[in-house]
Design an enzyme around this catalytic site. Structure first.
Site, short mmCIF file in Angstrom:
data_model
loop_
_atom_site.label_atom_id
_atom_site.label_comp_id
_atom_site.label_asym_id
_atom_site.label_seq_id
_atom_site.Cartn_x
_atom_site.Cartn_y
_atom_site.Cartn_z
N ARG A 99 5.23 25.65 36.75
CA ARG A 99 4.08 26.02 35.93
C ARG A 99 2.85 26.18 36.84
NH1 ARG A 99 2.82 28.27 31.12
NH2 ARG A 99 1.33 27.09 29.88
N THR A 373 5.90 36.98 28.39
CA THR A 373 6.82 36.00 28.92
C THR A 373 8.20 36.61 28.85
OG1 THR A 373 5.38 34.32 28.08
CG2 THR A 373 7.63 33.62 28.51
N THR A 391 6.62 33.38 32.88
CA THR A 391 5.53 34.03 32.17
C THR A 391 4.33 34.39 33.04
OG1 THR A 391 4.08 33.77 30.23
CG2 THR A 391 4.42 31.81 31.56
N ASN A 393 1.79 34.86 30.89
CA ASN A 393 1.07 34.55 29.65
C ASN A 393 0.93 35.81 28.81
OD1 ASN A 393 0.10 32.89 27.72
ND2 ASN A 393 -2.00 32.89 28.46
N ASP A 415 -3.90 28.90 28.29
CA ASP A 415 -3.02 27.92 27.64
C ASP A 415 -3.63 26.52 27.62
OD1 ASP A 415 -0.93 29.33 26.55
OD2 ASP A 415 0.39 29.16 28.28
N SER A 444 2.46 24.25 27.84
CA SER A 444 3.25 25.45 27.56
C SER A 444 4.07 25.27 26.29
CB SER A 444 4.20 25.71 28.73
OG SER A 444 5.07 26.78 28.44
N SER A 445 4.59 26.38 25.78
CA SER A 445 5.54 26.33 24.66
C SER A 445 6.92 26.77 25.10
CB SER A 445 5.08 27.28 23.55
OG SER A 445 3.83 26.89 23.07
N GLY A 465 7.32 34.60 23.57
CA GLY A 465 6.67 34.62 22.26
C GLY A 465 5.58 33.58 22.07
N GLY A 466 5.04 33.01 23.16
CA GLY A 466 3.94 32.05 23.02
C GLY A 466 4.36 30.89 22.14
O1 DON Z 1 3.58 28.99 28.43
C1 DON Z 1 3.39 29.44 27.31
O2 DON Z 1 3.66 28.85 26.29
C2 DON Z 1 2.83 30.85 27.17
N1 DON Z 1 2.08 31.19 28.34
C3 DON Z 1 3.94 31.80 26.91
C4 DON Z 1 3.44 33.20 26.68
C5 DON Z 1 4.42 34.09 26.04
O3 DON Z 1 5.50 33.70 25.68
C6 DON Z 1 4.00 35.49 25.82
N2 DON Z 1 5.09 36.29 25.36
N3 DON Z 1 5.24 36.93 24.45
#
Ligand code: DON
EC number: 2.3.2.2
Length: 561
Positions: A99, A373, A391, A393, A415, A444-445, A465-466
């Protein structure tokens, strides 16, 4: 039976020149072969080629990630970060946390102006949004599990960058729609901006990126974190408001962490611990939903969505309150995933109406001030498994390309909770646990996950997908374990998502209308979204059959050894 069965190729299209034969393969059934599922056919192929050369799942995951940094610039990266969850065929489990970290000059209120207003444009776009990239350090940390040397694993990406490859329709559209941003956040010309619009099949050649990859090939970690690449990155920072220094880059360290494990109905779920909220959320949601005998219901029925959404609501309220970088905060994981805690949390669940979010968490404020991501699933023929989510982001990260080095930089600083209660680009709120501090990792997710049955990999899964990542992985596991669906139905059925705040339940546009109507009657506010997630799933059955599915929502593709 050693015969390879390759079937159910749902659709496969071919773009027409150097790397111009792009075959998108959505679904494959095989035995005694390794498979790679990723967001781009050329990246999956790069991984499969390494398997063919005698590499294992971890070799493949490195080559696939380097290739994604070339062929999938919207999210594949060397300028971002990620997490790897691995289970070796001897049962050993491990995770690698690469990360991004906050630069040393980062401060608690760096995105808050003197009137107390948070400026999320600065945490999302341009040079101040960038965290110290971890990806390349992550690839090198993975090497100790590998069979092949780095100079071999990086070569496919160098070839793709140097010779060029045909871009897909989705990439062409995205590059066109981001042209203004690329121009706004970059002073120098770069290969991603053309005078005429990008078209499907256009060849993208990335000479500068090829040179950067060659520096890594020649000098190892120092080829990225020191020397020419580091100097170019820092001079890019100085062209605007960036704060990353040479010292920040030289000091970047990966963290190897104990995987987060828990039981779900006799299966051992192995996922990512903090600083990803993914594993904790997954454990909380599956356990709470488990109190209601989900297996009695069907995928996307009203009762299923009610149970699953209410578990999501309670878990995401905890995310906002308690989760952050475990090296900076008190790690409450074992309490948060304990039955003692979760049974109590589940007490006010009712089938009669939606639980108001204010009843399950402390809402600090609800201002409305004011993606990208990618996931890779791999199994090799010896049974080693790897799940990686990586990612930048947002789509193309901060939109800043390191001039002279040819790669996009992340906008991962968003984030962090830039101010208590101010939503990030995924609408997630947080507080002190996820506040900005120098060298801290932002929460993060990402939820790369391997599910084991009788100690052996049964499911390798993950998605971008955040904040929708943990809820998508949760649905995947419920689909397979509780509803006994096949991988294709699980990956490609419409998904739903809830994250405590906002109170809305998001559903994909093709979600069953009857369920939506029922939910509305029960007091849920439902919103239709275009798409949720891009899941890459591999299932292995007891007799050694492998079923791999790449998400139908994108250019995602399976490649076989
Ligand atoms: O680490 C995270 O949770 C986010 N930066 C992930 C971002 C993400 O999945 C964007 N994609 N669609």
């Amino acid at each position: 039976m050693k015969k390879i069965i390759v079937s159910l190729i749902l659709f496969s299209h071919t773009l027409s020149a150097q790397y111009t034969d792009i075959n998108i393969i959505k679904e494959v059934k095989v035995r005694n072969k390794g498979v790679v599922v990723s967001a781009h056919p050329l990246a999956s192929e790069a991984g499969a080629k390494v398997l063919k050369m005698g590499g294992n799942a971890y070799d493949a995951i490195i080559s696939t990630q380097y290739a994604l940094a070339v062929v999938y610039p919207q999210a594949g990266n060397i300028g971002g970060g990620g997490f790897l969850v691995g289970v070796k065929n001897n049962g050993e489990k491990f995770t690698i946390d690469y990360r991004e970290t906050a630069p040393k000059k980062a401060t608690h209120d760096m995105y808050v102006d003197k009137n107390g207003k948070a400026n999320t444009d600065l945490s999302q776009n341009g040079r101040l949004a960038v965290g110290i990239p971890g990806s390349v350090a992550g690839f090198f940390a993975t090497l100790k599990y590998c069979r092949l040397p780095m100079n071999q694993l990086i070569q496919p990406a160098i070839d793709l960058a140097e010779k060029g490859f045909a871009i897909t329709e989705q990439e062409a559209n995205l590059l066109n729609s981001h042209k203004d941003h690329f121009q706004k956040y970059n002073q120098s010309a770069n290969v991603f901006v053309k005078n005429v619009p990008w078209q499907t099949g256009d060849i993208l050649v990335q000479k500068e990126l090829a040179e950067t990859l060659k520096l890594i090939q020649k000098h190892g970690l120092k080829g990225f974190y020191e020397g020419k690449t580091a100097e170019l990155l820092v001079s890019e920072m100085k062209k605007g408001n960036g704060i990353i220094t040479l010292e920040d880059l030289k000091n970047y360290k990966v963290a190897e962490r104990k995987a987060l494990e828990f039981d779900y109905k006799g299966n051992n779920v192995v996922s990512m611990p903090l600083p990803s909220s993914g594993g904790i959320l997954l454990a909380q949601m599956l356990k709470m939903a488990g109190y209601e005998n989900l297996e009695k219901y069907q995928q996307n029925s009203t009762k299923t969505v009610q149970i699953m959404v209410e578990a999501e609501r309670r878990a995401y309220a905890d995310r906002a309150e308690y989760m952050g970088d475990p090296d900076f905060i008190q790690d409450k994981t074992s309490y948060l995933i304990s039955d003692e805690y979760l049974k109590n949390r589940w007490k006010n669940f009712s089938f009669n109406k939606a639980t108001p979010s204010s009843e399950v968490g402390k809402i600090i404020q609800q201002p409305k001030e004011s993606d990208q991501t990618t996931h890779i699933s791999v199994i090799d023929k010896d049974g080693n498994a790897a799940a990686v989510t990586t990612t930048l982001n947002g789509l193309y990260g901060s939109k800043v390309v390191v001039s002279g080095a040819g790669f996009f930089l992340n906008n991962e600083m968003d984030d962090f909770s830039v101010k208590p209660g101010v939503p990030n680009m995924f609408g997630a709120v947080g507080g002190e646990a996820n506040s900005i501090q120098p060298n801290k990792r932002m929460l993060s997710s990402m939820t790369p996950t391997i599910v084991l049955k009788n100690g052996k990999p049964y499911m390798v899964v993950g998605t971008p997908g955040g904040t929708t990542i943990p809820t998508s992985v949760y649905q995947s596991i419920v689909d397979i374990v509780d509803f006994k669906l096949n991988a294709n139905l699980s990956v490609n059925s419409p998904k739903f998502h809830h994250q405590w705040l906002p109170e809305t339940v998001a559903v994909e546009k093709n979600f069953p209308e009857t369920t939506i109507k029922d939910l509305e009657k029960l007091g849920y506010k439902v919103e239709k979204w275009n798409q949720i997630g891009r899941t890459e799933m591999i299932l292995m059955d007891d007799s050694g059959n492998i079923h791999a599915v790449a998400d139908g929502r994108g250019d995602d593709s399976v490649a076989v050894e």
